[in-house]
Write a protein that holds these residues in place. Sequence first.
Motif, PDB file in Angstrom:
ATOM      1  N   PHE C 286       0.814  -1.206   0.000  1.00  0.00           N
ATOM      2  CA  PHE C 286       0.000   0.000   0.000  1.00  0.00           C
ATOM      3  C   PHE C 286       0.853   1.263   0.000  1.00  0.00           C
ATOM      4  CE2 PHE C 286      -3.166  -3.087   1.345  1.00  0.00           C
ATOM      5  CZ  PHE C 286      -4.246  -2.706   0.560  1.00  0.00           C
ATOM      6  N   ARG C 287       2.127   1.139   0.342  1.00  0.00           N
ATOM      7  CA  ARG C 287       3.053   2.258   0.215  1.00  0.00           C
ATOM      8  C   ARG C 287       4.263   1.748  -0.560  1.00  0.00           C
ATOM      9  NH1 ARG C 287       0.238   2.992   4.827  1.00  0.00           N
ATOM     10  NH2 ARG C 287       1.440   1.595   6.130  1.00  0.00           N
ATOM     11  N   GLU C 288       4.045   1.662  -1.854  1.00  0.00           N
ATOM     12  CA  GLU C 288       4.937   0.949  -2.749  1.00  0.00           C
ATOM     13  C   GLU C 288       6.309   1.617  -2.894  1.00  0.00           C
ATOM     14  OE1 GLU C 288       3.754  -1.817  -4.926  1.00  0.00           O
ATOM     15  OE2 GLU C 288       5.935  -2.007  -5.051  1.00  0.00           O
ATOM     16  N   THR C 289       6.321   2.922  -3.084  1.00  0.00           N
ATOM     17  CA  THR C 289       7.589   3.582  -3.399  1.00  0.00           C
ATOM     18  C   THR C 289       8.121   4.345  -2.198  1.00  0.00           C
ATOM     19  OG1 THR C 289       6.512   5.628  -4.068  1.00  0.00           O
ATOM     20  CG2 THR C 289       6.797   3.952  -5.778  1.00  0.00           C
ATOM     21  N   LYS C 290       9.395   4.718  -2.298  1.00  0.00           N
ATOM     22  CA  LYS C 290      10.010   5.506  -1.230  1.00  0.00           C
ATOM     23  C   LYS C 290       9.251   6.815  -1.061  1.00  0.00           C
ATOM     24  CE  LYS C 290      14.201   7.094  -1.882  1.00  0.00           C
ATOM     25  NZ  LYS C 290      15.650   7.423  -1.839  1.00  0.00           N
ATOM     26  N   GLN C 291       8.802   7.358  -2.186  1.00  0.00           N
ATOM     27  CA  GLN C 291       8.051   8.614  -2.107  1.00  0.00           C
ATOM     28  C   GLN C 291       6.726   8.425  -1.348  1.00  0.00           C
ATOM     29  OE1 GLN C 291       7.390  10.617  -5.898  1.00  0.00           O
ATOM     30  NE2 GLN C 291       5.796  11.831  -4.909  1.00  0.00           N
ATOM     31  N   ASP C 292       6.051   7.302  -1.572  1.00  0.00           N
ATOM     32  CA  ASP C 292       4.808   7.023  -0.835  1.00  0.00           C
ATOM     33  C   ASP C 292       5.083   6.989   0.668  1.00  0.00           C
ATOM     34  OD1 ASP C 292       3.548   6.612  -3.245  1.00  0.00           O
ATOM     35  OD2 ASP C 292       3.708   4.417  -3.158  1.00  0.00           O
ATOM     36  N   ARG C 293       6.181   6.344   1.023  1.00  0.00           N
ATOM     37  CA  ARG C 293       6.487   6.187   2.451  1.00  0.00           C
ATOM     38  C   ARG C 293       6.890   7.527   3.066  1.00  0.00           C
ATOM     39  NH1 ARG C 293       8.372   1.105   0.070  1.00  0.00           N
ATOM     40  NH2 ARG C 293      10.532   1.728  -0.199  1.00  0.00           N
ATOM     41  N   PHE C 294       7.656   8.277   2.284  1.00  0.00           N
ATOM     42  CA  PHE C 294       8.064   9.611   2.728  1.00  0.00           C
ATOM     43  C   PHE C 294       6.817  10.470   2.963  1.00  0.00           C
ATOM     44  CE2 PHE C 294       9.472  13.972   1.926  1.00  0.00           C
ATOM     45  CZ  PHE C 294      10.679  14.032   2.603  1.00  0.00           C
ATOM     46  N   HIS C 295       5.925  10.422   2.004  1.00  0.00           N
ATOM     47  CA  HIS C 295       4.683  11.195   2.078  1.00  0.00           C
ATOM     48  C   HIS C 295       3.854  10.783   3.297  1.00  0.00           C
ATOM     49  CE1 HIS C 295       1.481  13.365  -0.502  1.00  0.00           C
ATOM     50  NE2 HIS C 295       1.107  13.367   0.758  1.00  0.00           N
ATOM     51  N   ASN C 296       3.826   9.495   3.557  1.00  0.00           N
ATOM     52  CA  ASN C 296       3.019   8.973   4.660  1.00  0.00           C
ATOM     53  C   ASN C 296       3.371   9.647   5.986  1.00  0.00           C
ATOM     54  OD1 ASN C 296       1.062   6.708   5.434  1.00  0.00           O
ATOM     55  ND2 ASN C 296       2.726   6.439   6.915  1.00  0.00           N
ATOM     56  N   ARG C 297       4.666   9.805   6.234  1.00  0.00           N
ATOM     57  CA  ARG C 297       5.068  10.413   7.494  1.00  0.00           C
ATOM     58  C   ARG C 297       4.616  11.878   7.564  1.00  0.00           C
ATOM     59  NH1 ARG C 297       9.213  13.146  10.380  1.00  0.00           N
ATOM     60  NH2 ARG C 297      10.247  13.825   8.497  1.00  0.00           N
ATOM     61  N   TYR C 298       4.730  12.574   6.430  1.00  0.00           N
ATOM     62  CA  TYR C 298       4.335  13.986   6.431  1.00  0.00           C
ATOM     63  C   TYR C 298       2.854  14.134   6.757  1.00  0.00           C
ATOM     64  CZ  TYR C 298       8.783  15.981   5.012  1.00  0.00           C
ATOM     65  OH  TYR C 298      10.085  16.420   5.011  1.00  0.00           O
ATOM     66  N   GLN C 299       2.040  13.228   6.237  1.00  0.00           N
ATOM     67  CA  GLN C 299       0.606  13.314   6.543  1.00  0.00           C
ATOM     68  C   GLN C 299       0.355  12.912   7.999  1.00  0.00           C
ATOM     69  OE1 GLN C 299      -1.566  14.687   4.645  1.00  0.00           O
ATOM     70  NE2 GLN C 299      -0.518  14.722   2.685  1.00  0.00           N
ATOM     71  N   CYS C 300       0.939  11.802   8.404  1.00  0.00           N
ATOM     72  CA  CYS C 300       0.696  11.278   9.753  1.00  0.00           C
ATOM     73  C   CYS C 300       1.087  12.295  10.823  1.00  0.00           C
ATOM     74  CB  CYS C 300       1.475   9.976   9.942  1.00  0.00           C
ATOM     75  SG  CYS C 300       1.307   9.255  11.582  1.00  0.00           S
ATOM     76  N   LYS C 301       2.258  12.867  10.674  1.00  0.00           N
ATOM     77  CA  LYS C 301       2.758  13.763  11.722  1.00  0.00           C
ATOM     78  C   LYS C 301       1.969  15.062  11.798  1.00  0.00           C
ATOM     79  CE  LYS C 301       4.368  11.547  13.630  1.00  0.00           C
ATOM     80  NZ  LYS C 301       4.622  11.063  14.994  1.00  0.00           N
TER      81      LYS C 301
END
Lengths: 291, 271, 344
Positions: C286-301
């Motif tokens: 569900f968070r396939e790319t490094k960019q997806d994972r990077f983005h995830n933290r920005y939203q979560c935090k």
Amino acid sequence: MSQSKTQDEGKENIYDTAKCRLLRKYKLSESDKLFLFRFEDPEIATNWRFKPGQFVEVSLLGLGEVPISICSSARRMGFFELCIRNAGRVTSQIHKLQPGSLVGIRGPYGNGFPMEQFYNRDLLLVAAGLGMAPLRSVFLYAIDNRWLFGNITIINSAKFGNELLFKRELEAMKDIATAEDISIVQTATRDPDFKGLHGRATSHFEKVNVDPKNCAVAMCGPPAMYKGMFEELIARGYDPRYIFVTLERRMKCGVGKCGHCNIGTATSWKYACKDGPVFDYYAITSIPGLI
Amino acid sequence: MAIIDGCDGECQPRVGVYALTSCYGCQLKLATVQKIMEIANAVSFESFYMLSSASKHPADVDVAFVEGSVSTEKDLEELYEIRKHSRILVALGACSVNGGVQSWAEGEMTHEELHAKVYGTGKIGMKGLQATPISKHVEVDYYLPGCPPEEDEIMYFISAFLFGTFPEPKDYPVCSECRLAGNPCILIERGEPCLGPVTTAGCKARCITFNVPCIGCRGPVPHDTAWFDSLAMTFKNKGISKDQVRERFRIFGAHNPNLEPMLKKIYGGTD
Amino acid sequence: MRYVKISKQNTYEFLERLKKIGTLYAPHKISEKFFDFCEVDDVKDVMFEYQRTIRPPRRFFYPEREVLFTFDTRKVELYENLPSDKKQILFGVHSCDIVALRTMDSKFIDDQPDPYYKSRRENGIVIGLSCLPDEYCFCNVRRVEFVDAGFDLFFHELPDGFLVRVGTVVGHKLVDPYEGELFEEVCPDDTENMSKFEEKRTSMFTTQGNWDNLRYFMELRLNHPMYIRESEKCLGCGNCTLTCPSCKCYDVQDIPSIDGRTGERIRFWDSCQFRSHGLVAGDHNFRETKQDRFHNRYQCKNSYCSATTTSFCVGCGRCTYFCPADIQFKKNLMEIAGYKGGYS
Ligand SMILES: Cc1cc2nc3c(=O)[nH]c(=O)nc-3n(C[C@H](O)[C@H](O)[C@H](O)COP(=O)(O)OP(=O)(O)OC[C@H]3O[C@@H](n4cnc5c(N)ncnc54)[C@H](O)[C@@H]3O)c2cc1C
Ligand code: SF4
Ligand code: SF4
Ligand code: SF4
Ligand code: SF4
Ligand code: SF4
Ligand code: FES
């Protein structure tokens, strides 16, 4: 909230499991089996309740835990059924269990489908693949409480005919179903040899016996299906307030702690295990990234 | 829970431990884990020369641990034989998993040039090959990286195997363990080229805990998540040259197909 | 609220006495640039001035790795391994970290409380300490630079000691026995000095205003080019989440014994910057790319914590200070929201 007592109430440790014995297992398809479990503790067995769409965490000690939707009727008490696909480390070992084996169960978790909101409405259930597991629970609930609902249609789809879950069970129900204004549609999307209906769920809308204006829709399948279905449903005049789908994410805890199932964006940060797995049309269409 | 399929705790799985071109350190690690007696009770070592001279080679086994890289034709023949006789094959240690330090010349020099550099015109008693990880030649079921591998990972693999499963492999870098260990970051503080960010976790950041930057002995993080390019960029910003960076990455990572393209992306140049 | 004063000299004595109540942890300098909460041996080693610790205080209540249960595979029984009820005293916690702990509480002590975290929290004493910001701090725009809950005592620096706010009954009980001995009454000069300190502190922040509307811009600019540019630099190392005082993700593993009869169910900190965080069976991620994972933290935090009415990010600056790739979280957020010159 319902007044039903859950296994968690009065218990100190939310991660502790209750022992369940595997009573029967049936093969549903090459990769899916149906497991019938009963709680060892008679008190839990009589008091345990769940809502359609909720799931449990199944624990094989030494291997780990997996979230699995409860697929039996919430009305039948003392046992519950899980339809489990052999998909990896833990599920492959669950498949090897023999009747009599014990597993650990905790739950039920998740919000489940808001069945009360569906009362007095027609019901359209659309399942693709494993999505039939939670929807079977919804379907059986509606049958067990037949007087609470209007007409019912269930569309069960899978890529291949032999992957249609609960195909024979649904077929066997067809006769009484017709008498009870229940329409059962089973279709294979990529199986020219299948002796039955072909094509996606959306291509069988003419077999649907519900009134769009007064119908609740529950869907369970891959996100790609939701996109197409949403368009189709809205175009046909279904009420978006009554369209619900389930979402899948990696899950470890099931209780909103471990963070794996996180979805959404800064204004609407959700945990699929606790805020879901059932989401409504507006949540899905307004929060980026859900599907 | 049944101990391995159809066995129900009655039979002992057969295990073989083999060495190709290596220093025997990984075998030694396996032979000296604290619970070796418990393991010896649970399995039957059909072949493990370090423990018993009655070893067969290769024996029919349920699981074979292979240390060392393929560096000679004899290695290759042996490896094929081992694979044929084993149900599950585990690459044990850095040489077996990633080719090890003996792979440093990969893509730099031909085997002949390398031979000439090391042995001059001298002859050796076998036909040598460019050192390669065993996965280049046979199917590998599980990897236990490290130089040598970690005791807890060996133990977890064996107990999980006896349980009829395998551990979930780590797909995150040494940095994470370094942070949890509370080490000051050598890269940030001293600007030294620590390879923790691209190296598979599992060693609990051993070297950094001893105040030495990681040289990547556990090999690049799997599933293409070793970001050599991003790390090279970080190193470049700290004034470290391409040659230095490349040399360091290649100690244990020479066989990684992403390495050269990613370095080129950051530093440019011909190779 | 009750206020007392303590001199610097008496503070050392107070710390000595705290050591008798439980295990005392306080900020120590561990290397040239880094601080960490360490068990206090010599109270003279305690640092009263520091910006941020390399490991977040949550680890005292939610350790990096812990055994949740031992188990018996034949009986199919789990035996809980609850933490001992020994007291842990954290001295020198900054206000950002105190709010971060409260965001953790909101998730771990909800209607389905985590018994391990809860027990340690109940046995924990948190003593706050005032601080002066550096260029990495932005707690003020997160509205957490001054706390009014979540601490038992809070020490505000004065030229000749500390003005202490007493936050809880536990705090009162810590002060009571030493009233008159170690603690004295607050005089108008002390209040004046505290005002001056606060004024100086406020002026030192490099960002001003508040960032309450940030989370809406995060959503309105989902595809901001910043994400592509910055995630290119990212190493996926997880330092940003592992040092973050409000990150909560963990993974769970069963480790069977060699004979397969027993084993341990352990949990350990995980990070959404790792590939497996969003991975499910069948190799779908569900968070396939490094960019997806990077983005995830920005939203979560930047998401909203209703318990603290703030974002989960408390602006401590760790994710930037401890990022080996030198990725500037604060700057990147300002870029997304379009905040200029630090003012909103
Ligand atoms: C709410 C919900 C309901 C589900 N209902 C069913 C069901 O009724 N029947 C069924 O067969 N499957 C169901 N699944 C999927 C099922 O959980 C996964 O197939 C299962 O976790 C795979 O575990 P594994 O150890 O065999 O696979 P591996 O790939 O080895 O997974 C390792 C671990 O990752 C996590 N994980 C992997 N895949 C998933 C996934 N798809 N969802 C959540 N966690 C995952 C689990 O914690 C698992 O232990 C459901 C998933 C969710 C989220
Ligand atoms: S010292 Fe190395 S391993 Fe540790 S955090 Fe820094 S870069 Fe990562
Ligand atoms: S820190 Fe690096 S070099 Fe040292 S043991 Fe770990 S992986 Fe190997
Ligand atoms: S600390 Fe920096 S490099 Fe590491 S994952 Fe976070 S943003 Fe990426
Ligand atoms: S996101 Fe960064 S600045 Fe915010 S609380 Fe976490 S570590 Fe601190
Ligand atoms: S999802 Fe990522 S940012 Fe959010 S709490 Fe977990 S590790 Fe931290
Ligand atoms: S599964 Fe752990 S938070 Fe949802």
